[in-house]
Design a protein around this motif. Structure first.
Motif, PDB file in Angstrom:
ATOM      1  N   LEU A   1       0.850  -1.196   0.000  1.00 46.02           N
ATOM      2  CA  LEU A   1       0.000   0.000   0.000  1.00 46.02           C
ATOM      3  C   LEU A   1       0.885   1.246   0.000  1.00 46.02           C
ATOM      4  CD1 LEU A   1      -2.541   1.746   0.442  1.00 46.02           C
ATOM      5  CD2 LEU A   1      -2.463   1.156   2.840  1.00 46.02           C
TER       6      LEU A   1
ATOM      7  N   PRO B   1       0.442   4.899   0.774  1.00 45.92           N
ATOM      8  CA  PRO B   1      -0.628   5.723   1.338  1.00 45.92           C
ATOM      9  C   PRO B   1      -0.633   7.130   0.755  1.00 45.92           C
ATOM     10  CG  PRO B   1       1.156   5.512   2.897  1.00 45.92           C
ATOM     11  CD  PRO B   1       1.518   4.663   1.733  1.00 45.92           C
TER      12      PRO B   1
ATOM     13  N   ARG C   1       2.023   9.471   1.788  1.00 45.89           N
ATOM     14  CA  ARG C   1       3.363   8.992   1.382  1.00 45.89           C
ATOM     15  C   ARG C   1       4.166   8.332   2.484  1.00 45.89           C
ATOM     16  NH1 ARG C   1       2.729  14.572  -1.343  1.00 45.89           N
ATOM     17  NH2 ARG C   1       1.346  13.812  -2.951  1.00 45.89           N
ATOM     18  N   GLN C   2       4.174   8.930   3.686  1.00 51.06           N
ATOM     19  CA  GLN C   2       4.853   8.297   4.823  1.00 51.06           C
ATOM     20  C   GLN C   2       6.301   7.945   4.521  1.00 51.06           C
ATOM     21  OE1 GLN C   2       3.552   7.155   7.957  1.00 51.06           O
ATOM     22  NE2 GLN C   2       1.610   8.169   7.692  1.00 51.06           N
ATOM     23  N   ILE C   3       7.029   8.892   3.952  1.00 47.97           N
ATOM     24  CA  ILE C   3       8.460   8.703   3.747  1.00 47.97           C
ATOM     25  C   ILE C   3       9.151   8.855   5.098  1.00 47.97           C
ATOM     26  CG2 ILE C   3      10.494   9.691   2.632  1.00 47.97           C
ATOM     27  CD1 ILE C   3       8.487   8.255   0.784  1.00 47.97           C
ATOM     28  N   ILE C   4      10.116   7.996   5.363  1.00 48.77           N
ATOM     29  CA  ILE C   4      10.824   8.096   6.639  1.00 48.77           C
ATOM     30  C   ILE C   4      11.863   9.206   6.519  1.00 48.77           C
ATOM     31  CG2 ILE C   4      12.272   6.859   8.279  1.00 48.77           C
ATOM     32  CD1 ILE C   4      10.728   4.310   7.037  1.00 48.77           C
ATOM     33  N   PRO C   5      11.704  10.283   7.264  1.00 50.04           N
ATOM     34  CA  PRO C   5      12.450  11.512   6.964  1.00 50.04           C
ATOM     35  C   PRO C   5      13.959  11.413   7.160  1.00 50.04           C
ATOM     36  CG  PRO C   5      11.145  11.764   8.967  1.00 50.04           C
ATOM     37  CD  PRO C   5      10.757  10.466   8.363  1.00 50.04           C
TER      38      PRO C   5
ATOM     39  N   GLY D   1      13.271  13.500   4.238  1.00 45.33           N
ATOM     40  CA  GLY D   1      12.658  14.742   4.679  1.00 45.33           C
ATOM     41  C   GLY D   1      13.019  15.935   3.817  1.00 45.33           C
TER      42      GLY D   1
ATOM     43  N   SER E   1      10.848  17.101  -2.202  1.00 41.18           N
ATOM     44  CA  SER E   1       9.607  17.827  -2.429  1.00 41.18           C
ATOM     45  C   SER E   1       8.460  16.823  -2.464  1.00 41.18           C
ATOM     46  CB  SER E   1       9.681  18.562  -3.751  1.00 41.18           C
ATOM     47  OG  SER E   1       9.512  17.640  -4.809  1.00 41.18           O
ATOM     48  N   GLY E   2       7.250  17.335  -2.509  1.00 38.53           N
ATOM     49  CA  GLY E   2       6.077  16.473  -2.490  1.00 38.53           C
ATOM     50  C   GLY E   2       6.058  15.481  -3.637  1.00 38.53           C
TER      51      GLY E   2
ATOM     52  N   ARG F   1       9.430   2.678  -3.565  1.00 37.80           N
ATOM     53  CA  ARG F   1       9.692   1.881  -2.376  1.00 37.80           C
ATOM     54  C   ARG F   1       8.846   0.606  -2.371  1.00 37.80           C
ATOM     55  NH1 ARG F   1       8.646   4.742   3.290  1.00 37.80           N
ATOM     56  NH2 ARG F   1       6.572   4.851   2.408  1.00 37.80           N
TER      57      ARG F   1
ATOM     58  N   GLU G   1      -2.667  13.466  -5.883  1.00 40.47           N
ATOM     59  CA  GLU G   1      -3.148  14.541  -5.007  1.00 40.47           C
ATOM     60  C   GLU G   1      -2.042  15.555  -4.743  1.00 40.47           C
ATOM     61  OE1 GLU G   1      -6.114  14.913  -2.724  1.00 40.47           O
ATOM     62  OE2 GLU G   1      -5.136  16.794  -2.181  1.00 40.47           O
ATOM     63  N   GLY G   2      -2.309  16.790  -5.063  1.00 40.38           N
ATOM     64  CA  GLY G   2      -1.372  17.853  -4.743  1.00 40.38           C
ATOM     65  C   GLY G   2      -0.144  17.925  -5.645  1.00 40.38           C
ATOM     66  N   LEU G   3      -0.116  17.131  -6.719  1.00 41.97           N
ATOM     67  CA  LEU G   3       1.050  17.173  -7.592  1.00 41.97           C
ATOM     68  C   LEU G   3       0.785  18.078  -8.787  1.00 41.97           C
ATOM     69  CD1 LEU G   3       2.417  13.560  -7.726  1.00 41.97           C
ATOM     70  CD2 LEU G   3       2.879  15.409  -6.128  1.00 41.97           C
TER      71      LEU G   3
END
Lengths: 233, 651, 255
Positions: free
Chosen positions: A80, A82, A85-89, A131, A134-135, A145, A161-163
């Protein structure tokens, strides 16, 4: 491959999904369209057992998933990505990708290097921390990933979304390519009809927690009132 | 002179290493779970006791000694497994204050267990063979054992640094800490990872206890000191990072060493001064870390369970009846029961003062006994030495003193990360109060104030020397104070407190000066606690250091949690129930710490909203779904642990 | 007259520079929108103006007063109201209690009477002011509902009421339509215009939804990589090739 029946999902006392039934065949690419708050994300999280309280049957490759925790579902080959995005900063781009190899469970999968080569926009960024992206870069990284786990089925939650539109255009080919190369099936949750049409060949529409339509894009176009009523462009 | 200096530095460093090992465990758990483990010091102590049980009075070889320390570490690590599974994992998704209180309760249980198993005597253990001889460097003789301790600390520090920043396992743990939900979706078994990390932190505590055992004599107070120093080290170093913990620990060791040389009559005080200076000038610590920023809390389905207004009349009748029974007590109860009742009345006020902070402001104090003791000693001394001072004036003085101390502490603690700093600083306040009293002849040192006379109300000519008379005075005074607090907390000021508790950022954007409001609430709380202490001193007629112990600080927390923190009356009901329990089980003395800790833990895990919360859930269930729906669809709590942070009754 | 001025503001997190010499000025009574791709620094710029995360360099002026390092409550008292991206209201309170708290806060800020000092209940003047505001925004009928049970759109509305109860001179809206259905978005857009027209409040907002921005804004600032690409009217922005390049792409795509 994925067979969901009579799925009901709850957040506390709030009943979000009502008797949802949905199927994805191996290698198939499916879109789940609906407005904000229609229950798209809740559906994906329910299938992953990652948040909402769930009733109903979820079968993956013929196996009933029951109460299996989400990390084991990931190891079965469902990935999944999400919405947020939940990137580990504090991990680098490469390390972020490598983190997903915990879901491989012995399946063959691309190495992080190979994945980065495929998503050419990430290549100059491999040493950057999550971190600092950019978005748009984060979104791409989140999708990249997912492939480190060698997924059989990929869930994308509102990747556009938001891109900026220019990034969205580039994303279509990259997603189609890598899914085809790895034989990965796709379930795409979107509001962007143009993007969904470019990526998938079958559509489900969800509205206030209930499925209200399914069919291929031709059937979708044959019923313009569906768009009017449930997606209100 | 040079020799003396080198010895002092060596001592400082070896103490610093012991502090570091405790602090490292605290920091690891904080980084992962965003909570301060108040029981870390207690588990350090348990590791030391376990090692002592194996070693006894024999002298081991160095490898055997290290083996024993590792064994102690493993045993404590297993206790960590138990702790995580039974307590921490159940409280992962609720307001962090409940986790703080739970680890505080765990600490009390550990203290009790240690006293039951090993007693309260002091023990000491010899350093292993080969390390008991001094090391000669030219004309200077050094303790080999101290050198060993320093080396061991540095090795563990190096291993931690490499593991966290270089190895995959460290990156994995950091990812678990920052994005647990996503990690599960990437195929990582998050709960196993967190459990293993907690076990490792506990292992460190146990190992440290074993390795540092010969450094000092062993007593049930050992854990407290190291817990506080560990907290201070990470505050000075910056929360959630290992390097900061190391530097902070060494600094504390040096400060303490200097303290012993320059101010031998005030041992242990300088550390508090250094901490205060640091908090004032550099509250973010030496290495401010991102991990220290509180995560935005996951939104849960919180339910407001306000009591129905129509029942208020009935409650008023029940309350009046209880007050009448309390008033009639001196006519029919024996002296023992009357004493328990009078104390319960004081403790009810004390618990209420704690809940002004927790229930209405969203901050927890873990050293509230300090305020109580300030009031009690203040009153005791004046009644003993200046009996002509009017009693009501003394009580007023208690209030002013309590408010002033709270104001000073608030100025240090409430600027940043309010909750965590306040937790640590209130413990520190209790400890420094205890130290200062124990150094003062005037305050009776360890013996306390004995034979405090009961006052006469001058203007009214009422003699309160008889128990019954003072009891009635207590009852009326506490009732008046509670009435005043009810008025304050339900009016405008209460509304400002409640919005600050619910969402401090939102409140700030309404123009509320959050820091000032919190400080005012803390001052009010401190004043009321000190007045409770002032009322208590002539009632008990004796005030001792026990009034500043952790046990005493637990009392208001327990009473408030027992009754229910989300209701004005909860702490009062809790105090009543606890007094009844205490009176009923008064034969079990000696188990008190364990019992209090266990009871507190039980409440947090099973009924976090206390008796009143249970009552409301029951009433709601009885009224059935229809009416519940009308109030916004609240169903009776199926799993009360999910509803920890429920609404405040506005009535 | 410029009500808000941002002068060469810089902000960095560690080595990462998020805002580079950003300047802007907002004139009284206008609606000012900040747009840009994700990660362009919109949120950071917003936080610099609201005081959540103060700037490393440059200054922020409100009504000729330097507020660069003023804490949030000072800004609120000076007349800056705000909403959050995810609406933040007082969950345990009912709708009415939420607004009463805000009205009382405003009266305290402006040193107006709060009624008798010993009263437990809020003053009747406060209550009627709160209820008038609730009706005005269209939340009438849900006064007794606890805020936690409101729908997403109604929570946003309640947050607007709370912000308006402060009688702000400047209203800062962080993505006011984020996560809303198209119908709700229109409702919020109308609300914003109405607030400006009826109360003369200046509005500064960040927004993703271009339709909303083009419909509402008097002036638009385009941010990319922490730098101002251009500031201008909607027409100027639409026609600007640099904006096309960084933000809109070759053709404007619709969902």
């Amino acid at each position: 491959m994925l067979e969901v029946r009579d799925l009901n999902a709850f957040y506390g006392d709030a009943h979000i999904l009502h008797d949802v039934a949905l199927q994805v065949e191996a290698g198939q690419r499916v879109a789940l369209l609906g407005r904000n708050g229609a229950g798209k994300s809740t559906f994906l999280k329910s299938v992953m057992n990652a948040g909402p309280g769930v009733n109903g049957s979820v079968r993956f490759e013929g196996k009933n998933l029951g109460n299996l925790p989400s990390y084991q579902r990931a190891r079965l080959g469902i990935a999944l990505v999400p919405e947020d995005r939940q990137i580990i900063p504090h991990l680098s781009v490469l390390e972020n990708i490598a983190m997903a190899s915990h879901a491989r469970a012995g399946r063959p999968a691309l190495t992080p290097r190979q994945i980065v080569e495929h998503f050419s926009m990430l290549e100059p960024l491999v040493k950057r921390y999550g971190g600092q992206l950019s978005g748009g870069q984060q979104q791409l990284l989140a999708i990249a990933r997912a492939f480190a786990g060698g997924p059989k089925l990929l869930f994308l939650d509102e990747p556009t979304e938001g891109l900026a539109p220019i990034i969205v255009q580039g994303m279509v080919d990259e997603i189609l390519d890598i899914c085809a190369n790895n034989g990965t099936a796709l379930l795409l949750c979107e509001q962007n009809i143009w993007f969904s049409r470019a990526c998938t060949d079958y559509v489900y529409i969800i509205d206030t927690g209930k499925l209200v339509f399914h069919g291929d894009w031709r059937a979708f176009d044959a019923n313009p009132e569906i768009t009017q009523r449930y997606l209100s462009v | 002179m040079a020799t003396q200096m080198i010895l002092a530095v060596l001592n400082a460093l070896s103490m610093g290493m012991a502090i570091f090992l405790v602090a490292a465990g605290i920091t690891l758990i904080f980084g992962l779970l965003k909570i301060l483990n108040m029981a870390q010091g207690a588990f350090f102590m348990i590791g030391a006791y376990l090692a002592f049980s194996i070693i006894g009075h024999q002298q081991l070889s160095l490898p055997a000694f290290i083996g024993v320390a590792l064994l102690a570490g493993l045993a404590v690590g297993l206790l960590g497994l138990l702790t995580d599974r039974l307590i921490l994992s159940r409280l992962r998704h609720v307001d962090y204050h409940y986790m703080l209180i739970a680890t505080f309760a765990l600490m009390m249980i550990c203290h009790g267990v240690v006293k039951v198993i090993w007693g309260v005597n002091f023990f000491s253990v010899l350093p292993p063979k080969g390390l008991d001889q001094p090391l000669q460097l030219g004309t200077i003789y050094l303790s080999r054992y101290s050198v060993f301790v320093i080396a061991a600390g540095l090795v563990i520090y190096a291993i931690l640094e490499i593991a966290i920043h270089r190895l995959w396992v460290g990156k994995l743990m950091q990812s678990l800490a920052s994005k647990p939900w996503m990690c599960a979706l990437l195929g990582i078994n998050v709960s196993l990872g967190l459990t293993l990390s907690v076990m490792f932190a506990f292992f460190l505590a146990g190992l440290a206890g074993g390795l540092m055992l010969p450094l000092q004599s062993l007593s049930p107070q050992l854990g407290d000191a190291y817990l506080l120093y560990g907290f201070f080290a990470i505050i000075i170093g910056g929360l959630g990072n290992i390097r900061g913990a190391m530097l902070g620990a060494i600094l504390l060791g040096l400060v303490n060493s200097l303290n012993t040389i320059l101010l031998p009559q005030w041992p242990g005080i300088a550390i508090y001064v250094v901490l205060a200076v640091f908090l004032f000038f550099r509250p973010e610590g030496l290495f401010p870390s991102l991990a220290a920023q509180p995560e935005d809390s996951s939104d849960q389905n919180e339910a407001s369970m306000s009591g129905p207004a129509s029942h208020r009349k009935n409650w008023f009748r029940v309350g009046s009846l209880l007050f009448m029974v309390a008033l009639s007590l001196p006519f029919w109860a024996d002296g023992g029961l009357l004493y328990v009742a009078g104390s319960a009345v004081v403790y009810a006020l004390f618990a209420l003062s704690w809940n002004i902070l927790f229930g209405y402001t969203g901050l927890a104090s873990f050293g509230h006994a300090a305020f109580f003791a300030i009031g009690a000693y203040f009153t005791g001394v004046i009644l003993r030495d200046w009996p002509q001072v009017p009693f009501l004036l003394i009580l007023l003085g208690c209030g002013v003193a309590g408010a002033m101390v709270a104001g000073l502490l608030g100025a240090l603690a409430l600027r940043r990360l309010a909750g965590i700093f306040l937790a640590v600083l209130t413990i520190a306040l209790a400890e420094v109060t205890r130290l200062l009293i124990s150094y003062s002849d005037f305050l009776g040192r360890e013996d306390g104030l004995v034979g405090i006379p009961r006052p006469v109300l001058d203007g009214l000519g009422i003699d309160l020397s008889q128990s019954a008379a003072y009891y009635w005075f207590l009852l009326v005074a506490v009732a008046l104070l509670i009435g005043a607090l009810w008025w304050i907390l339900h009016g405008r000021f209460g509304r400002v407190l409640l919005i600050t508790r619910q969402d401090p950022d939102r409140a700030a954007f309404l123009g509320v000066n959050v820091i000032r409001v919190r400080t005012m609430s803390f001052m009010l709380s401190g004043a009321v606690a000190a007045i409770a202490g002032g009322l208590y001193a002539p009632w008990a007629r004796i005030v001792t250091l026990e009034q500043v112990s952790f046990l005493a600080s637990t009392q208001p927390v327990l009473n408030a949690m027992l009754g229910g923190v989300h209701s004005f009356w909860g702490p009062l009901i809790g105090a009543g129930i606890f007094a009844a329990l205490e009176y009923g089980t008064r034969t079990f003395v000696g188990l008190s710490e364990m019992m209090m800790g266990a009871l507190l833990l039980l409440i947090i895990l099973a009924a976090p909203n206390g008796v009143i919360g249970l009552w409301r859930a029951y009433a709601l269930a009885r009224r059935g779904g229809a009416e519940g729906r009308k109030e916004g669809g609240v169903k009776p709590a199926e799993k009360s642990s999910r509803r920890l942070v429920d609404g405040h009754s506005q009535s | 007259m410029d009500i808000l001025k941002v002068d060469r503001v810089c902000k960095s997190y560690g080595a990462l520079q998020v805002l580079k010499q950003v300047s802007l000025s907002v004139s009284q009574g206008s609606i000012f929108a900040i747009i840009g791709p994700n990660g362009a620094g919109k949120t950071t710029l917003f936080k610099v103006m609201t005081g959540e995360s103060p700037a490393n360099g440059g200054s922020v002026w409100f009504h000729g007063e330097d507020i660069t390092s003023a804490p949030a409550h000072r800004r609120a008292r000076a007349g800056i109201g705000r909403t959050f991206q995810v609406a933040r209201v007082f969950n345990d309170f009912s709708v009415r209690e939420n607004v009463i708290a805000a009205v009382e806060a405003r009266r305290r800020n402006q040193r107006q009477s709060l009624g008798r000092w010993w009263a437990i209940k809020p003053d009747s003047a406060v209550v009627s002011e709160a209820e008038a505001l609730i009706d005005e925004i269209g939340l009438g009928g849900s006064e007794e509902v606890a805020a936690r049970f409101l729908s997403h759109g109604d929570r946003k509305r309640l947050e607007f009421v709370i912000a308006l109860a402060l009688q702000p001179r400047l209203l800062m809206l962080d993505e006011p339509t984020a996560g809303m259905s198209p119908a709700d978005r229109l409702g919020i857009a109308e609300l914003i215009v109405r607030i400006r027209d009826r109360l003369g409040v200046t509005v500064v907002m960040t927004e993703h939804d271009m339709d909303i921005v083009f419909k509402l804004a008097d002036r638009v600032l385009v941010l990319n990589y922490g730098e101002v690409v251009v500031t201008g009217t909607v027409e100027e922005i639409r026609g600007n090739p640099a904006v096309q390049e960084v933000y809109l792409g070759k053709e404007v795509l619709h969902a």
